[in-house]
Scaffold this motif. Structure first.
Motif, PDB file in Angstrom:
ATOM      1  N   SER A  17       0.845  -1.190   0.000  1.00  0.00           N
ATOM      2  CA  SER A  17       0.000   0.000   0.000  1.00  0.00           C
ATOM      3  C   SER A  17       0.887   1.248   0.000  1.00  0.00           C
ATOM      4  O   SER A  17       2.072   1.184   0.369  1.00  0.00           O
ATOM      5  CB  SER A  17      -0.916  -0.010   1.224  1.00  0.00           C
ATOM      6  OG  SER A  17      -0.163  -0.214   2.409  1.00  0.00           O
TER       7      SER A  17
ATOM      8  N   PRO B 239       1.453   4.700   7.683  1.00  0.00           N
ATOM      9  CA  PRO B 239       0.024   4.692   7.329  1.00  0.00           C
ATOM     10  C   PRO B 239      -0.214   5.236   5.924  1.00  0.00           C
ATOM     11  O   PRO B 239       0.429   6.203   5.505  1.00  0.00           O
ATOM     12  CB  PRO B 239      -0.607   5.591   8.401  1.00  0.00           C
ATOM     13  CG  PRO B 239       0.334   5.516   9.563  1.00  0.00           C
ATOM     14  CD  PRO B 239       1.707   5.408   8.964  1.00  0.00           C
ATOM     15  N   TYR B 240      -1.112   4.618   5.196  1.00  0.00           N
ATOM     16  CA  TYR B 240      -1.447   5.082   3.861  1.00  0.00           C
ATOM     17  C   TYR B 240      -2.290   6.352   3.964  1.00  0.00           C
ATOM     18  O   TYR B 240      -3.034   6.550   4.932  1.00  0.00           O
ATOM     19  CB  TYR B 240      -2.194   4.006   3.084  1.00  0.00           C
ATOM     20  CG  TYR B 240      -3.368   3.386   3.806  1.00  0.00           C
ATOM     21  CD1 TYR B 240      -4.645   3.947   3.766  1.00  0.00           C
ATOM     22  CD2 TYR B 240      -3.195   2.220   4.556  1.00  0.00           C
ATOM     23  CE1 TYR B 240      -5.719   3.374   4.436  1.00  0.00           C
ATOM     24  CE2 TYR B 240      -4.263   1.638   5.229  1.00  0.00           C
ATOM     25  CZ  TYR B 240      -5.518   2.210   5.171  1.00  0.00           C
ATOM     26  OH  TYR B 240      -6.568   1.648   5.844  1.00  0.00           O
TER      27      TYR B 240
ATOM     28  N   PRO C 247      -5.316   9.039   3.474  1.00  0.00           N
ATOM     29  CA  PRO C 247      -6.760   8.916   3.214  1.00  0.00           C
ATOM     30  C   PRO C 247      -7.069   9.202   1.749  1.00  0.00           C
ATOM     31  O   PRO C 247      -6.409  10.012   1.109  1.00  0.00           O
ATOM     32  CB  PRO C 247      -7.369   9.988   4.131  1.00  0.00           C
ATOM     33  CG  PRO C 247      -6.336  10.235   5.184  1.00  0.00           C
ATOM     34  CD  PRO C 247      -5.009  10.037   4.508  1.00  0.00           C
TER      35      PRO C 247
ATOM     36  N   LEU D 187      -5.566  -2.843   7.931  1.00  0.00           N
ATOM     37  CA  LEU D 187      -6.296  -1.716   7.381  1.00  0.00           C
ATOM     38  C   LEU D 187      -7.193  -1.096   8.436  1.00  0.00           C
ATOM     39  O   LEU D 187      -7.602  -1.767   9.394  1.00  0.00           O
ATOM     40  CB  LEU D 187      -7.153  -2.160   6.186  1.00  0.00           C
ATOM     41  CG  LEU D 187      -6.465  -2.920   5.060  1.00  0.00           C
ATOM     42  CD1 LEU D 187      -7.429  -3.138   3.907  1.00  0.00           C
ATOM     43  CD2 LEU D 187      -5.210  -2.214   4.588  1.00  0.00           C
ATOM     44  N   HIS D 188      -7.492   0.185   8.249  1.00  0.00           N
ATOM     45  CA  HIS D 188      -8.389   0.873   9.176  1.00  0.00           C
ATOM     46  C   HIS D 188      -9.781   0.253   9.093  1.00  0.00           C
ATOM     47  O   HIS D 188     -10.308  -0.006   8.012  1.00  0.00           O
ATOM     48  CB  HIS D 188      -8.477   2.356   8.828  1.00  0.00           C
ATOM     49  CG  HIS D 188      -9.551   3.080   9.579  1.00  0.00           C
ATOM     50  ND1 HIS D 188      -9.434   3.400  10.917  1.00  0.00           N
ATOM     51  CD2 HIS D 188     -10.770   3.533   9.175  1.00  0.00           C
ATOM     52  CE1 HIS D 188     -10.528   4.030  11.310  1.00  0.00           C
ATOM     53  NE2 HIS D 188     -11.362   4.128  10.276  1.00  0.00           N
TER      54      HIS D 188
ATOM     55  N   ASP E  58     -12.203   0.496   4.429  1.00  0.00           N
ATOM     56  CA  ASP E  58     -10.957   0.297   3.707  1.00  0.00           C
ATOM     57  C   ASP E  58     -10.801  -1.187   3.403  1.00  0.00           C
ATOM     58  O   ASP E  58     -10.972  -2.035   4.292  1.00  0.00           O
ATOM     59  CB  ASP E  58      -9.778   0.777   4.543  1.00  0.00           C
ATOM     60  CG  ASP E  58      -9.802   2.289   4.747  1.00  0.00           C
ATOM     61  OD1 ASP E  58     -10.743   2.937   4.248  1.00  0.00           O
ATOM     62  OD2 ASP E  58      -8.885   2.808   5.410  1.00  0.00           O
TER      63      ASP E  58
ATOM     64  N   GLY F 279      -8.354   2.664   0.175  1.00  0.00           N
ATOM     65  CA  GLY F 279      -8.030   3.179   1.505  1.00  0.00           C
ATOM     66  C   GLY F 279      -8.662   4.539   1.714  1.00  0.00           C
ATOM     67  O   GLY F 279      -7.976   5.565   1.645  1.00  0.00           O
TER      68      GLY F 279
ATOM     69  N   SER G 299      -8.195   5.482   6.556  1.00  0.00           N
ATOM     70  CA  SER G 299      -6.880   5.376   7.172  1.00  0.00           C
ATOM     71  C   SER G 299      -6.919   5.792   8.645  1.00  0.00           C
ATOM     72  O   SER G 299      -7.940   6.224   9.175  1.00  0.00           O
ATOM     73  CB  SER G 299      -5.834   6.206   6.417  1.00  0.00           C
ATOM     74  OG  SER G 299      -4.537   5.901   6.909  1.00  0.00           O
TER      75      SER G 299
ATOM     76  N   ALA H  91      -3.045   2.279  10.844  1.00  0.00           N
ATOM     77  CA  ALA H  91      -3.309   1.489   9.635  1.00  0.00           C
ATOM     78  C   ALA H  91      -2.098   1.544   8.717  1.00  0.00           C
ATOM     79  O   ALA H  91      -1.979   2.439   7.875  1.00  0.00           O
ATOM     80  CB  ALA H  91      -4.552   2.015   8.928  1.00  0.00           C
TER      81      ALA H  91
ATOM     82  N   GLY I  37      -1.379  -0.568   6.405  1.00  0.00           N
ATOM     83  CA  GLY I  37      -1.684  -1.076   5.079  1.00  0.00           C
ATOM     84  C   GLY I  37      -1.328  -2.534   4.907  1.00  0.00           C
ATOM     85  O   GLY I  37      -1.524  -3.346   5.803  1.00  0.00           O
TER      86      GLY I  37
END
Length: 396
Positions: A120, A126-127, A129, A154-155, A168, A208, A211, A215, A217
């Protein structure tokens, strides 16, 4: 955040990761030489030294990124063919310094590399949003795409969501009859089982939307394989079959076999044959420790069932019924030294498949086999039939 890789004579290097908008290419070469036409012993420069030259280009589409990767590959190949040293330093960076949702699409072709990894945006950070990425795997011929997950988080909001809708998620698609069809979706923190395509194409779509700081990913390794992910201790793959494996008692008297991609879901629209060849008076025994093949009895095409079929011949053997459903541990045995197991899936639903141990038995080694399988559903039906019969007898 910039990502930099260096590649000299590494023929196994992966193509640059396309998680940004800008590519910097710095060339460092030694002068190439050629023979003088007048004096073969005299070396003339083919071109002057080119050191630390660099260029920068903005990549605004997937086509441009793919073209840049191809150009880099050609430069590398040219360097190998000259027998001289060409070194490329590749830097990929996004304009803003962080990955964005618009620049994370990737096309992964087996023409360039047979295995690698995908993740991701920003992993393991974190990826962002609003991330929306498509990973398009494109193989050739008999190749199948297998994806094995190494990390997945993932969130997910506190309330549960059926089928990962509205949260997500990572969604997998395969190519069936000219269209891309969804086969599964993954969300939350449950590690997905291995995935396998039904053909040379597989598409992963990462959504995603929300997020969070926790998260990170996902990360997965992929490979373009022709062995269908079949685990077969003591066997060998047959090149003359699209999916065929042979097991000979002269090579191993016991081993194990699995359905394609086990313990992940088996691919759709797939047929695999397992041939067991004993010697003399030997027979073959298969002990199934796990069996989950989508379908209902009698496992025929009319019920859109996947199935496993057994035979003492190359043709169908009416002695053995087809097997499908979720079955408890069971044994099945051949009448002679040759035995065939065939696995067939259609293009509709999936199962985890099977895991079995095989044995080549001499005549004196014969022992009572475990009973033929009964599914839990069939057992419940018999139980209810007995209850209704008892009630009927009391009323009468």
């Amino acid at each position: 955040m910039a990502r930099t890789t260096s590649d000299g004579l590494d023929r196994n290097g992966s193509p640059p990761q396309t998680d940004g908008h800008v590519i910097d290419v710095a060339h460092t070469t030694r002068s190439l030489q050629r023979e003088s036409p007048d004096n073969p012993e005299q070396q003339l420069p083919l071109h002057s030294k080119w050191i630390n030259e660099s260029c920068q280009a903005k990549l605004s589409s997937r086509k441009e990124i793919a073209f840049a990767e191809l150009a880099i590959r050609i430069l590398r190949i040219a360097g190998w063919q000259t027998g001289r040293f060409i070194r490329l330093t590749l830097t990929l960076a996004s304009l803003s310094g962080v990955p964005t949702a618009s620049n994370c699409d990737a096309t992964l072709s087996s023409d360039l590399v047979k295995n690698g990894s995908v993740s991701s945006p920003g992993y393991p950070d974190p990826y962002p949003p609003g991330s929306h990425c498509r990973y398009d795997f494109q193989g050739r011929g008999k190749e199948r795409v297998q994806v094995v997950f190494n990390d997945f988080l993932l969130h997910q909001p506190p309330e549960s969501h059926r089928d990962c809708e509205g949260v997500d998620a990572l969604v997998a698609y395969v190519h069936i009859e000219g269209r891309m069809e969804k086969i599964d979706s993954f969300c939350g923190d449950a590690m997905p089982k291995p995935l396998m395509s039904n053909g040379a194409r597989l598409l992963l779509e990462f959504r995603g939307q929300h997020s969070s700081s926790h998260a990170r990913g996902f990360k997965a390794t992929y490979s373009f394989t022709e062995n269908f992910g079949v685990l077969g201790g003591g066997g060998r793959q047959l090149s003359e079959w699209p999916c065929g494996f042979a097991f000979n008692s002269s090579e191993a008297t016991s081993g194990y076999v699995t359905s394609p991609n086990f313990p992940g879901l088996y691919p759709r629209d797939t047929e695999c044959h397992y041939f067991f060849h004993g010697a003399g008076t030997q027979r073959v025994r298969l002990r199934f420790h796990y069996f989950d093949v989508e379908g209902v009895q009698p496992c025929e095409a009319s019920s859109a069932s996947d199935y496993v079929e057994f035979s003492n011949f190359m043709a169908r053997d009416r002695k053995y019924s087809r097997y499908c459903g979720q079955l408890k541990e069971f044994d099945i045995e051949s009448d002679r030294k040759f035995f065939r197991l065939t696995f067939r899936s259609n293009d509709r639903l999936d199962g985890t498949g099977f895991n079995a141990t095989y044995y080549f038995l001499d005549e004196e080694e014969s022992s009572p086999a475990k009973p033929r399988p009964t599914s839990s559903a069939r057992g419940n039906a018999v139980c209810w039939a007995l209850v209704l019969l008892s009630i009927f007898s009391l009323l009468c």
